[in-house]
Design a protein around this motif. Structure first.
Motif, PDB file in Angstrom:
ATOM      1  N   LEU A  29       0.823  -1.210   0.000  1.00 24.71           N
ATOM      2  CA  LEU A  29       0.000   0.000   0.000  1.00 24.71           C
ATOM      3  C   LEU A  29       0.858   1.262   0.000  1.00 24.71           C
ATOM      4  O   LEU A  29       0.556   2.237  -0.708  1.00 24.71           O
ATOM      5  N   LEU A  30       1.936   1.261   0.769  1.00 21.91           N
ATOM      6  CA  LEU A  30       2.793   2.441   0.828  1.00 21.91           C
ATOM      7  C   LEU A  30       3.513   2.686  -0.498  1.00 21.91           C
ATOM      8  O   LEU A  30       3.591   3.824  -0.978  1.00 21.91           O
ATOM      9  N   VAL A  31       4.021   1.604  -1.101  1.00 19.47           N
ATOM     10  CA  VAL A  31       4.723   1.756  -2.373  1.00 19.47           C
ATOM     11  C   VAL A  31       3.779   2.274  -3.453  1.00 19.47           C
ATOM     12  O   VAL A  31       4.136   3.162  -4.242  1.00 19.47           O
ATOM     13  N   ASN A  32       2.563   1.752  -3.486  1.00 17.17           N
ATOM     14  CA  ASN A  32       1.612   2.183  -4.510  1.00 17.17           C
ATOM     15  C   ASN A  32       1.012   3.559  -4.206  1.00 17.17           C
ATOM     16  O   ASN A  32       0.432   4.190  -5.097  1.00 17.17           O
ATOM     17  N   ALA A  33       1.154   4.010  -2.962  1.00 20.57           N
ATOM     18  CA  ALA A  33       0.681   5.350  -2.624  1.00 20.57           C
ATOM     19  C   ALA A  33       1.639   6.430  -3.102  1.00 20.57           C
ATOM     20  O   ALA A  33       1.235   7.583  -3.272  1.00 20.57           O
ATOM     21  N   VAL A  34       2.899   6.054  -3.343  1.00 17.52           N
ATOM     22  CA  VAL A  34       3.902   7.046  -3.749  1.00 17.52           C
ATOM     23  C   VAL A  34       3.487   7.799  -5.016  1.00 17.52           C
ATOM     24  O   VAL A  34       3.459   9.037  -5.024  1.00 17.52           O
ATOM     25  N   PRO A  35       3.156   7.106  -6.127  1.00 10.49           N
ATOM     26  CA  PRO A  35       2.779   7.860  -7.325  1.00 10.49           C
ATOM     27  C   PRO A  35       1.477   8.640  -7.165  1.00 10.49           C
ATOM     28  O   PRO A  35       1.327   9.725  -7.738  1.00 10.49           O
ATOM     29  N   ARG A 182       5.170 -11.839 -10.745  1.00 10.63           N
ATOM     30  CA  ARG A 182       4.867 -10.419 -10.597  1.00 10.63           C
ATOM     31  C   ARG A 182       5.558  -9.598 -11.674  1.00 10.63           C
ATOM     32  O   ARG A 182       4.967  -8.678 -12.241  1.00 10.63           O
ATOM     33  N   VAL A 183       6.811  -9.917 -11.956  1.00 10.27           N
ATOM     34  CA  VAL A 183       7.550  -9.185 -12.988  1.00 10.27           C
ATOM     35  C   VAL A 183       6.817  -9.250 -14.321  1.00 10.27           C
ATOM     36  O   VAL A 183       6.591  -8.240 -14.991  1.00 10.27           O
ATOM     37  N   VAL A 184       6.415 -10.459 -14.716  1.00  6.82           N
ATOM     38  CA  VAL A 184       5.778 -10.644 -16.018  1.00  6.82           C
ATOM     39  C   VAL A 184       4.403  -9.985 -16.061  1.00  6.82           C
ATOM     40  O   VAL A 184       4.080  -9.230 -16.992  1.00  6.82           O
ATOM     41  N   ILE A 185       3.580 -10.244 -15.057  1.00  7.02           N
ATOM     42  CA  ILE A 185       2.200  -9.753 -15.083  1.00  7.02           C
ATOM     43  C   ILE A 185       2.150  -8.233 -14.939  1.00  7.02           C
ATOM     44  O   ILE A 185       1.395  -7.555 -15.637  1.00  7.02           O
ATOM     45  N   LEU A 186       2.962  -7.675 -14.049  1.00  8.38           N
ATOM     46  CA  LEU A 186       2.926  -6.229 -13.867  1.00  8.38           C
ATOM     47  C   LEU A 186       3.455  -5.490 -15.089  1.00  8.38           C
ATOM     48  O   LEU A 186       2.972  -4.410 -15.422  1.00  8.38           O
ATOM     49  N   HIS A 187       4.422  -6.054 -15.758  1.00  9.79           N
ATOM     50  CA  HIS A 187       4.856  -5.426 -17.003  1.00  9.79           C
ATOM     51  C   HIS A 187       3.718  -5.421 -18.010  1.00  9.79           C
ATOM     52  O   HIS A 187       3.525  -4.449 -18.750  1.00  9.79           O
ATOM     53  N   THR A 188       2.954  -6.508 -18.062  1.00  2.41           N
ATOM     54  CA  THR A 188       1.810  -6.568 -18.971  1.00  2.41           C
ATOM     55  C   THR A 188       0.775  -5.513 -18.610  1.00  2.41           C
ATOM     56  O   THR A 188       0.233  -4.814 -19.479  1.00  2.41           O
ATOM     57  N   VAL A 189       0.497  -5.380 -17.290  1.00  7.04           N
ATOM     58  CA  VAL A 189      -0.462  -4.370 -16.838  1.00  7.04           C
ATOM     59  C   VAL A 189       0.017  -2.969 -17.206  1.00  7.04           C
ATOM     60  O   VAL A 189      -0.755  -2.119 -17.674  1.00  7.04           O
ATOM     61  N   ILE A 190       1.312  -2.712 -17.023  1.00  7.31           N
ATOM     62  CA  ILE A 190       1.860  -1.394 -17.337  1.00  7.31           C
ATOM     63  C   ILE A 190       1.742  -1.102 -18.829  1.00  7.31           C
ATOM     64  O   ILE A 190       1.397   0.016 -19.244  1.00  7.31           O
ATOM     65  N   ILE A 191       2.021  -2.101 -19.669  1.00  2.90           N
ATOM     66  CA  ILE A 191       1.929  -1.904 -21.119  1.00  2.90           C
ATOM     67  C   ILE A 191       0.512  -1.514 -21.516  1.00  2.90           C
ATOM     68  O   ILE A 191       0.294  -0.539 -22.254  1.00  2.90           O
ATOM     69  N   PHE A 192      -0.488  -2.253 -21.008  1.00  5.10           N
ATOM     70  CA  PHE A 192      -1.871  -1.927 -21.348  1.00  5.10           C
ATOM     71  C   PHE A 192      -2.277  -0.579 -20.771  1.00  5.10           C
ATOM     72  O   PHE A 192      -3.054   0.168 -21.386  1.00  5.10           O
ATOM     73  N   GLY A 193      -1.762  -0.258 -19.579  1.00  3.55           N
ATOM     74  CA  GLY A 193      -2.051   1.050 -19.008  1.00  3.55           C
ATOM     75  C   GLY A 193      -1.487   2.174 -19.845  1.00  3.55           C
ATOM     76  O   GLY A 193      -2.148   3.192 -20.077  1.00  3.55           O
ATOM     77  N   MET A 194      -0.266   2.005 -20.342  1.00  2.00           N
ATOM     78  CA  MET A 194       0.341   3.022 -21.191  1.00  2.00           C
ATOM     79  C   MET A 194      -0.423   3.179 -22.498  1.00  2.00           C
ATOM     80  O   MET A 194      -0.622   4.296 -22.986  1.00  2.00           O
ATOM     81  N   LEU A 195      -0.854   2.066 -23.054  1.00  2.00           N
ATOM     82  CA  LEU A 195      -1.619   2.138 -24.298  1.00  2.00           C
ATOM     83  C   LEU A 195      -2.947   2.861 -24.069  1.00  2.00           C
ATOM     84  O   LEU A 195      -3.380   3.666 -24.899  1.00  2.00           O
ATOM     85  N   VAL A 211      -3.004   2.168 -11.291  1.00  2.17           N
ATOM     86  CA  VAL A 211      -2.607   2.063  -9.886  1.00  2.17           C
ATOM     87  C   VAL A 211      -3.511   1.083  -9.142  1.00  2.17           C
ATOM     88  O   VAL A 211      -3.040   0.253  -8.363  1.00  2.17           O
ATOM     89  N   GLY A 212      -4.819   1.174  -9.392  1.00  7.56           N
ATOM     90  CA  GLY A 212      -5.759   0.280  -8.718  1.00  7.56           C
ATOM     91  C   GLY A 212      -5.533  -1.178  -9.076  1.00  7.56           C
ATOM     92  O   GLY A 212      -5.506  -2.049  -8.198  1.00  7.56           O
ATOM     93  N   LEU A 213      -5.359  -1.469 -10.370  1.00  4.34           N
ATOM     94  CA  LEU A 213      -5.128  -2.849 -10.798  1.00  4.34           C
ATOM     95  C   LEU A 213      -3.828  -3.399 -10.229  1.00  4.34           C
ATOM     96  O   LEU A 213      -3.758  -4.548  -9.773  1.00  4.34           O
ATOM     97  N   LYS A 214      -2.802  -2.587 -10.257  1.00  6.55           N
ATOM     98  CA  LYS A 214      -1.499  -3.014  -9.740  1.00  6.55           C
ATOM     99  C   LYS A 214      -1.585  -3.312  -8.252  1.00  6.55           C
ATOM    100  O   LYS A 214      -1.064  -4.333  -7.777  1.00  6.55           O
ATOM    101  N   THR A 215      -2.236  -2.437  -7.499  1.00 10.00           N
ATOM    102  CA  THR A 215      -2.345  -2.638  -6.055  1.00 10.00           C
ATOM    103  C   THR A 215      -3.148  -3.889  -5.725  1.00 10.00           C
ATOM    104  O   THR A 215      -2.747  -4.697  -4.877  1.00 10.00           O
ATOM    105  N   LEU A 216      -4.277  -4.071  -6.409  1.00  9.90           N
ATOM    106  CA  LEU A 216      -5.108  -5.253  -6.151  1.00  9.90           C
ATOM    107  C   LEU A 216      -4.365  -6.535  -6.484  1.00  9.90           C
ATOM    108  O   LEU A 216      -4.452  -7.533  -5.758  1.00  9.90           O
ATOM    109  N   PHE A 217      -3.623  -6.522  -7.587  1.00 10.13           N
ATOM    110  CA  PHE A 217      -2.875  -7.723  -7.957  1.00 10.13           C
ATOM    111  C   PHE A 217      -1.834  -8.057  -6.894  1.00 10.13           C
ATOM    112  O   PHE A 217      -1.683  -9.210  -6.489  1.00 10.13           O
ATOM    113  N   GLU A 218      -1.098  -7.056  -6.444  1.00 16.88           N
ATOM    114  CA  GLU A 218      -0.039  -7.312  -5.473  1.00 16.88           C
ATOM    115  C   GLU A 218      -0.595  -7.771  -4.129  1.00 16.88           C
ATOM    116  O   GLU A 218      -0.013  -8.627  -3.467  1.00 16.88           O
TER     117      GLU A 218
END
Length: 286
Positions: A29-35, A182-195, A211-218
């Protein structure tokens, strides 16, 4: 009749498993609160946040390598030198050399390659929206965000290292597999988020979704200290294949023995996994 679990194998759970799960959730929660805090209160740009997410994955990979190397040096569990545990390959061949080399190869090669893609998207968006501060790349924003995230991950790593000598190899192996996924899935989430950000020209909406998807996944992926057995294949529920798989094998695999042939194959894999779990926990002579 279900067989009892092998008594000589330790459980892959720390004595403070509940506390470890709570601490890990707090770190997430703290790490994802940073951005979020950076965007809302300090006017950070979306492109800076995307780079921060990539940098976080790089730090997670580095911290995981430290965990593996420290556990290997302090415990000398044989599992550290067993090959092909994560399914990582190079030039079509499995990476050999043990858990540390296999994880480092998969995590860093994937992360660095993905970094090139992230950089192209980030600087492309920044040049396309040159007059909008929400798209501008800021080295100082990335630096401050990276420092905050690195501090939190370092604290988490320090807590793990304080007790890592007493942890089983099964605990470590479980954490490495989770972090590799986590490395593989979060990179995928980031790619779709950027698109989504690039296509909608609406940076904040897509960013909050990311941010919400990343936090829930983690949070849902589990945390260090989860009560997993050191010998997962010894669970009676896994000793017999699911009924639906047996029925499917009877329909499409009759030439290979149908359900009975599949059951025999399943049990062979089951016993091999049990043997690996026992061997992994043995101490290798210095």
């Amino acid at each position: 009749m279900p067989r009892a679990r092998s008594p000589q194998l330790p459980a892959a759970v720390s004595p403070t498993g509940a506390a470890a799960r709570v601490a890990a959730a707090i770190v997430v929660l703290l790490v994802n609160a940073v951005p979020v805090v950076g965007v809302l209160h300090y006017g950070w740009s979306v492109t800076s946040v995307l780079l921060l997410y990539w940098f976080e994955n790089l730090l997670v990979a580095a911290c995981t390598c430290v965990r593996i190397a420290t556990h290997r040096r302090l415990t000398r569990k044989r599992g550290h030198w067993r090959d092909a545990q994560l399914g990582v390959s190079s030039n079509g061949k499995p990476v050999r050399g043990g858990l540390l080399r296999e994880y480092a190869t998969g995590a860093f090669v994937f992360t660095l390659a993905h970094g090139l893609f992230v950089a192209m998207i980030v600087f492309g968006l920044a040049s396309t929206h040159a007059d909008d501060p929400m798209w501008a790349f800021s080295p100082s924003q990335v630096a401050w965000g990276a420092l905050a995230i690195a501090t939190m991950l370092a604290i988490e790593l320090a807590f793990d290292l304080a007790t890592i000598r007493t942890r089983s190899y099964a605990w470590l192996q479980d954490q490495v597999r989770r972090r590799m996924g986590r490395v593989v899935i979060l990179h995928t989430v980031i790619i779709f988020g950027m698109l989504a950000i690039a296509l909608t020209d609406s940076p904040l909406g897509a960013l909050y979704l990311l941010v919400g998807l990343k936090t829930l996944f983690e949070l849902g992926a589990g945390a260090p200290g989860d009560p997993l057995p050191a010998e997962p294949s010894a669970d009676p529920a896994t000793a017999e294949p699911p009924g639906w798989l047996l029925r499917l094998a009877d329909r499409i695999g009759r030439r290979k023995g149908g359900a009975e042939g599949f059951r025999a194959h399943w049990k062979r894999k089951h016993e091999a996994a049990r043997k690996d779990a026992r061997d992994d926990e043995e101490t290798r002579p210095a």
